[in-house]
Design an enzyme around this catalytic site. Structure first.
Site, short mmCIF file in Angstrom:
data_model
loop_
_atom_site.label_atom_id
_atom_site.label_comp_id
_atom_site.label_asym_id
_atom_site.label_seq_id
_atom_site.Cartn_x
_atom_site.Cartn_y
_atom_site.Cartn_z
CB SER A 293 9.41 13.76 -2.80
OG SER A 293 9.47 13.84 -4.22
CE1 TYR B 1 9.07 13.40 0.98
CE2 TYR B 1 6.70 13.56 1.37
CZ TYR B 1 7.90 14.15 1.02
OH TYR B 1 7.95 15.50 0.73
NE ARG C 51 -4.65 14.97 -0.42
CZ ARG C 51 -5.60 14.30 0.23
NH1 ARG C 51 -6.63 14.96 0.77
NH2 ARG C 51 -5.52 12.99 0.36
NE ARG D 81 -3.90 8.10 -4.67
CZ ARG D 81 -3.33 9.18 -5.21
NH1 ARG D 81 -2.41 9.04 -6.15
NH2 ARG D 81 -3.69 10.39 -4.81
CG ASP E 14 -4.99 9.31 -1.00
OD1 ASP E 14 -3.88 9.75 -0.65
OD2 ASP E 14 -5.30 9.12 -2.19
#
Length: 326
Positions: A76, A140, A218, A278, A281
């Site tokens: 993951s 993923y 998030r 990153r 993102d």
């Protein structure tokens, strides 16, 4: 009921296994212990040391007779999946095909699959409904989407009753079960490790996003609430049907909000350092859970960030080095 929890030595799997035992079910944990911990297997659960890539071992285990299966075993780490896509597709897709084939061979027909809201990639709207376009941006997420697709066909062809649960960030703790990934990549446990003195600081990746404080927003869900959703999903699994539900707490929290809350909960300063964004993102990722609320009556009981972090902090103080190595 007699239930098999594949990946039951991991964070979410151990909580679900523990909750099932507390509800009076008989539980068998099947885990390779590659990423899980033997000490996380709940007392009272049977244990089979096995890999999802071992079809014979899965079939032998399932031949004991089970009323349903929870499948958590997967790789993951998004970044790792970019570097090693073959390993992710082999394990996440091939492993689930093996689970379904073993279930088919042994007459077990109810499955709850731990999917991910990463299948949606960068969303057009937030909160993200189940009807949103699926366009994962990592191997993923793509591997999980492939499994969801496969389960739809397996339900139709084999009479499987399957439910896929898609969620983002899970945190908190339940009973003696908490979050201990090695390496750790999740924001909340990383912040708490800084508070414990195990890390000197916490990196904030990007501070110029189009959000109120410039950091990513998030969705965070308490693992206890997630476990309840899995039990409801198993009860709703119908032969020949594949259902998909998103799970979210109804709100999003920015990186800075998480850090400030962790500071209040722990009483520690938690120093941070700014780091570049990153790749991949998105600014905001929040999943809508309206469908599972309406159809299954699921309601998060611990949606507030302070409770999620407080429970995680209590567990980390009790187990400052995580589960004991064996």
């Amino acid at each position: 009921m007699d239930l098999l929890v594949i990946g039951g030595a991991g964070f979410i799997g151990s909580v679900v296994a523990g909750q099932l035992l507390a509800a009076g079910h008989r539980v068998t944990v099947y885990d390779s212990l590659v990423n899980g911990h033997r000490a996380a297997i709940p007392d009272g659960a049977d244990f089979v040391h096995g890999d999802v890539l071992d079809l014979d071992a899965l079939t032998r285990t399932l031949s004991r007779g089970f009323d349903g299966v929870f499948h958590f075993a997967a790789l993951s780490l998004v970044g790792e999946s970019v570097a090693e896509p073959g390993r992710y597709f082999r394990t996440n897709i091939g492993g689930t095909v093996n689970v379904v084939e073993a279930m088919r061979a042994t007459g077990v027909n109810r499955l709850v699959f731990s999917s991910t809201a990463a299948v949606y990639g960068i969303p057009d709207c937030v909160p993200i409904p189940e009807t949103a376009p699926v366009r994962p941006i990592s191997p993923y997420g793509a591997s999980k989407l492939a499994v969801d697709t496969f389960l739809g066909f397996a339900a139709e062809a084999y009479g499987l009753g399957a439910v896929s649960l898609r969620y983002f960030n899970v945190a908190g703790a339940w009973d003696r079960f908490g979050e201990d990934h090695r390496p750790e990549t999740h924001l909340i446990p990383l912040a708490l490790q800084v508070a414990l003195g195990r890390r000197p600081h916490l990196a904030v990746f990007g501070n110029d996003y189009p959000t109120p404080d410039g950091t990513c927003i998030r969705d965070y869900l308490h693992v206890e609430d997630l476990g309840v959703a899995h039990q409801l999903a198993l009860a709703a699994a119908e032969p020949g049907t594949h259902r998909i539900y998103n799970l979210g707490n109804g709100a999003g929290f920015s990186v800075r909000e998480v850090i400030e809350t962790a500071r209040r909960v722990t009483g520690h300063p938690i120093p941070t350092v700014e780091a570049p964004r990153r790749a991949g993102d998105p600014p905001v990722l929040v999943a809508s859970s309206e469908r599972i609320r309406e159809e299954l009556g699921w309601q998060p009981r611990k949606p507030d960030l302070e409770t999620i972090i407080a429970d995680a902090w209590a567990w980390m103080q009790a187990y400052p080095q995580g589960y004991p190595d064996e």
